[in-house]
Design a protein around this motif. Sequence first.
Motif, PDB file in Angstrom:
ATOM      1  N   GLN A 110       0.805  -1.214   0.000  1.00 59.71           N
ATOM      2  CA  GLN A 110       0.000   0.000   0.000  1.00 59.71           C
ATOM      3  C   GLN A 110       0.843   1.271   0.000  1.00 59.71           C
ATOM      4  N   TYR A 111       2.150   1.155   0.066  1.00 58.73           N
ATOM      5  CA  TYR A 111       2.996   2.340   0.088  1.00 58.73           C
ATOM      6  C   TYR A 111       2.800   3.265  -1.117  1.00 58.73           C
ATOM      7  N   PRO A 112       2.593   2.730  -2.330  1.00 64.47           N
ATOM      8  CA  PRO A 112       2.317   3.628  -3.453  1.00 64.47           C
ATOM      9  C   PRO A 112       1.097   4.506  -3.189  1.00 64.47           C
ATOM     10  N   THR A 113       0.080   3.955  -2.468  1.00 60.11           N
ATOM     11  CA  THR A 113      -1.106   4.739  -2.127  1.00 60.11           C
ATOM     12  C   THR A 113      -0.721   5.884  -1.198  1.00 60.11           C
ATOM     13  N   GLU A 114       0.132   5.617  -0.230  1.00 57.67           N
ATOM     14  CA  GLU A 114       0.596   6.641   0.700  1.00 57.67           C
ATOM     15  C   GLU A 114       1.331   7.743  -0.044  1.00 57.67           C
ATOM     16  N   THR A 115       2.178   7.370  -0.970  1.00 57.41           N
ATOM     17  CA  THR A 115       2.922   8.359  -1.756  1.00 57.41           C
ATOM     18  C   THR A 115       1.977   9.236  -2.565  1.00 57.41           C
ATOM     19  N   ARG A 116       0.950   8.597  -3.128  1.00 60.33           N
ATOM     20  CA  ARG A 116      -0.025   9.346  -3.915  1.00 60.33           C
ATOM     21  C   ARG A 116      -0.780  10.352  -3.037  1.00 60.33           C
ATOM     22  N   PHE A 117      -1.109   9.957  -1.820  1.00 55.79           N
ATOM     23  CA  PHE A 117      -1.814  10.858  -0.916  1.00 55.79           C
ATOM     24  C   PHE A 117      -0.930  12.028  -0.486  1.00 55.79           C
ATOM     25  N   ILE A 118       0.350  11.769  -0.326  1.00 58.16           N
ATOM     26  CA  ILE A 118       1.264  12.861   0.026  1.00 58.16           C
ATOM     27  C   ILE A 118       1.283  13.906  -1.087  1.00 58.16           C
ATOM     28  N   SER A 119       1.260  13.441  -2.327  1.00 62.95           N
ATOM     29  CA  SER A 119       1.203  14.370  -3.468  1.00 62.95           C
ATOM     30  C   SER A 119      -0.084  15.181  -3.438  1.00 62.95           C
ATOM     31  N   LEU A 120      -1.205  14.515  -3.099  1.00 60.55           N
ATOM     32  CA  LEU A 120      -2.495  15.210  -3.025  1.00 60.55           C
ATOM     33  C   LEU A 120      -2.505  16.235  -1.887  1.00 60.55           C
ATOM     34  N   ILE A 121      -1.883  15.881  -0.775  1.00 62.32           N
ATOM     35  CA  ILE A 121      -1.796  16.813   0.358  1.00 62.32           C
ATOM     36  C   ILE A 121      -1.030  18.064  -0.052  1.00 62.32           C
ATOM     37  N   HIS A 122       0.099  17.875  -0.727  1.00 69.63           N
ATOM     38  CA  HIS A 122       0.916  19.012  -1.150  1.00 69.63           C
ATOM     39  C   HIS A 122       0.192  19.868  -2.186  1.00 69.63           C
ATOM     40  N   ALA A 123      -0.680  19.253  -2.950  1.00 71.45           N
ATOM     41  CA  ALA A 123      -1.401  19.975  -4.002  1.00 71.45           C
ATOM     42  C   ALA A 123      -2.622  20.723  -3.473  1.00 71.45           C
ATOM     43  N   SER A 124      -3.011  20.491  -2.229  1.00 74.56           N
ATOM     44  CA  SER A 124      -4.206  21.128  -1.661  1.00 74.56           C
ATOM     45  C   SER A 124      -3.965  22.622  -1.445  1.00 74.56           C
ATOM     46  N   LYS A 125      -4.832  23.435  -2.035  1.00 71.64           N
ATOM     47  CA  LYS A 125      -4.706  24.887  -1.934  1.00 71.64           C
ATOM     48  C   LYS A 125      -5.631  25.495  -0.889  1.00 71.64           C
ATOM     49  N   THR A 126      -6.624  24.729  -0.450  1.00 70.34           N
ATOM     50  CA  THR A 126      -7.557  25.227   0.561  1.00 70.34           C
ATOM     51  C   THR A 126      -7.763  24.152   1.626  1.00 70.34           C
ATOM     52  N   THR A 127      -8.266  24.578   2.767  1.00 72.17           N
ATOM     53  CA  THR A 127      -8.559  23.632   3.847  1.00 72.17           C
ATOM     54  C   THR A 127      -9.641  22.644   3.410  1.00 72.17           C
ATOM     55  N   LYS A 128     -10.580  23.109   2.604  1.00 74.87           N
ATOM     56  CA  LYS A 128     -11.645  22.234   2.118  1.00 74.87           C
ATOM     57  C   LYS A 128     -11.064  21.073   1.310  1.00 74.87           C
ATOM     58  N   HIS A 129     -10.138  21.387   0.409  1.00 80.00           N
ATOM     59  CA  HIS A 129      -9.489  20.334  -0.388  1.00 80.00           C
ATOM     60  C   HIS A 129      -8.720  19.376   0.515  1.00 80.00           C
ATOM     61  N   LEU A 130      -8.039  19.951   1.512  1.00 79.54           N
ATOM     62  CA  LEU A 130      -7.246  19.119   2.417  1.00 79.54           C
ATOM     63  C   LEU A 130      -8.144  18.176   3.215  1.00 79.54           C
ATOM     64  N   ARG A 131      -9.286  18.663   3.631  1.00 85.16           N
ATOM     65  CA  ARG A 131     -10.232  17.811   4.368  1.00 85.16           C
ATOM     66  C   ARG A 131     -10.737  16.658   3.502  1.00 85.16           C
ATOM     67  N   GLN A 132     -10.928  16.914   2.212  1.00 84.01           N
ATOM     68  CA  GLN A 132     -11.371  15.857   1.307  1.00 84.01           C
ATOM     69  C   GLN A 132     -10.306  14.765   1.169  1.00 84.01           C
ATOM     70  N   VAL A 133      -9.044  15.204   1.083  1.00 84.98           N
ATOM     71  CA  VAL A 133      -7.948  14.229   1.032  1.00 84.98           C
ATOM     72  C   VAL A 133      -7.886  13.448   2.342  1.00 84.98           C
ATOM     73  N   HIS A 134      -8.053  14.149   3.453  1.00 91.36           N
ATOM     74  CA  HIS A 134      -8.042  13.530   4.779  1.00 91.36           C
ATOM     75  C   HIS A 134      -9.130  12.455   4.882  1.00 91.36           C
ATOM     76  N   ALA A 135     -10.309  12.777   4.349  1.00 87.66           N
ATOM     77  CA  ALA A 135     -11.419  11.814   4.393  1.00 87.66           C
ATOM     78  C   ALA A 135     -11.073  10.527   3.646  1.00 87.66           C
ATOM     79  N   GLN A 136     -10.414  10.669   2.490  1.00 87.24           N
ATOM     80  CA  GLN A 136     -10.025   9.487   1.720  1.00 87.24           C
ATOM     81  C   GLN A 136      -8.955   8.667   2.450  1.00 87.24           C
ATOM     82  N   ILE A 137      -8.080   9.349   3.181  1.00 87.78           N
ATOM     83  CA  ILE A 137      -7.064   8.641   3.968  1.00 87.78           C
ATOM     84  C   ILE A 137      -7.730   7.821   5.066  1.00 87.78           C
TER      85      ILE A 137
END
Length: 677
Positions: A26-53
């Motif tokens: 599952q490590y590739p999934t973790e790496t992909r989420f880190i990329s999504l976290i870095h790409a988040s420009k708003t708290t709303k986007h970050l919360r959506q990524v958090h929900a998927q995690i």
Amino acid sequence: MKGLHLLFRPTTFPAKTFTPPPPSSQYPTETRFISLIHASKTTKHLRQVHAQILRRNLLSSSHLTTQLISASSLLNSVDYSLSIFEHFPPKNLHVFNALIRGLTDNSRFQSSISHFILMLRSSVRPDRLTYPFVLKSLANLCLGGLGRAVHCSVVKSGVEFDTFVRVSLVDMYVKVEELGLAMKVFDESPEKNKSESVLLWNVLINGCCKFGDLGKAVELFEGMPERYSGSWNSLINGFMRNGDWKRASELFEQMPEKNVVSWTTMVSGLSQNGEEEKALAIFFRMLDEGVRANDLTIVSALSASAKIGALEAGLHIHDYISSGGFRLNVAIGTALVDMYAKCGNIEAASLVFGKTKEKNLLTWTAMIWGWAIHGRVEQAFQCFKQMMYSGVCPSSAYISGIKPDGIVFLAILTACSHSGKVDMGLNFFNSMTCDYSLEPTMKHYTLIVDLLGRAGRLDEALIFIQRMPITPDFVIWGALFCACRAHKNIKMAELASQRLLELEPKHPGSYIFLSNIYAAAGRWDDVERVRTLMQSKSVKKDPGWSYIEADGQVHSFVAGDHAHKHAKDIYLKLEEIVAGARKQGYMPGTEWVLHNIEEEEKEDALGSHSEKLALAFGLIQTAPRTTIRIVKNLRVCGDCHSLMKYASKMSQREIVLRDIKRFHHFKDGFCSCGDYW
């Protein structure tokens, strides 16, 4: 430092269950989420990524949690960072470091220290990445005692020779005013003679400058193994802060390479040291040399323009802002509003204010002050009301606009004073304490005395002073005296003058006030006695001066000035103005010259006031029908005020005069103040 072990005593957290780390697949999934976290420009986007995690049971990953905390902190969502931290069971080093850094970067210094203590009690050992942010928080909280305790912890952890930890220690000691300890840490630094230690030197140079030890600062500067722009900037800023702008300018010219920080330091420093013309010259020289200004440079240059009423310079800066693609943010918008208001173009100030989408308390204050000093009282009240309701939903039953502070109330009280709205001013004054729990300062009390005094309610003003909860100062008694003189209440004026002499026996104003009182009463022997006393104590009256801008240059005049290269033409023009005004009914107000001299001599004394010289120069040097703008450092006298009205009618020009109290707009023989000033 005794008992520090009790404060940092480790505690045991109750055991909690949590999902084990994901398998390697599952490590590739973790790496992909880190990329999504870095790409988040708003708290709303970050919360959506958090929900998927959370859906994928990956929150137990220390790496992901650390990234979430860091990202939410960068988005200024500190409470969200704390929530993530609380729900992550194993509080390890990386998670603590991410949170402490985020809290510090968002100025939540107390919380940063609290979590550092929690870290120690959780038996998590700090490392070299922990201490710089902890020390920064301690510095901002001025907790020198705890700072020394943390220094001990740094030594025990074995990271005292890390470059950034050492720089943070020196910086902390400087900010808590422990320069001796800062020097000790510096002297014990093995890397101080290496070129990469430049930051360490710069921090200490800043510290020496802060404490006024410029000799030591220069000694350190000259002993540096290598100097960068930051080193030069630190020393230049130090000289500026200590009022030695000439030495700062010499250093600036010696710099091998100047960056935007260097130029900004000069523009800001010169403006703060009362050298606004030089500040503007440096700013435009910077642009000529192709250096792009930053927001702070622009704000500093606009501030310099505002102080001396240099509208032409301000217009050039505004053009640069527009053509340079700068965003009209809070800082630049506020500076532009302030510049236009103080340069006499209140309509332009209002236009910029309307275009500034992001407004904070300072922006609203600048606009309210602008309306107030231009005598536009209704607009000032309306702006105050809009501020109170800004951001409020029309359907809401609650007011959640910007809360006023003491400075806003100074502006609104000024508006009341200039318009004679006594009862309204008293209501605003009472509202400060009753509705907003704001404690009035001496300036607020002074404005109330001025408000009552202008309206001729002198007895009320005196009772107000006597009932003040704080001891009235020189300025308050001065306000009462001015009101007494305007309303010819000699008895109360003598009382005020006596209080002035008691408070400031060496202040020139005290002697001038008393001299004027005796002169108004015809007691010329007493006038001469006071003047002789002034001379024996080497007390001199501050000279009056006036500024006027023409062809991009600021020209200054003092009373009786003959130093200007066009002095002959200026005095000839002034004679022409006075002669024309006399034909229309003007009579020199010789009561404004309180000396035992003949009327003809009094008229000569009045004729050389600095604002009259500036007016004559403006009529010579500027195009017909253009507005003449003058800035004066003292209150305009009644005679000059009268002549300006006649001059505006004869020349068919608007004359805008800014004195120490307010703006006077002279047009067609009338003044915007309605002769109430």
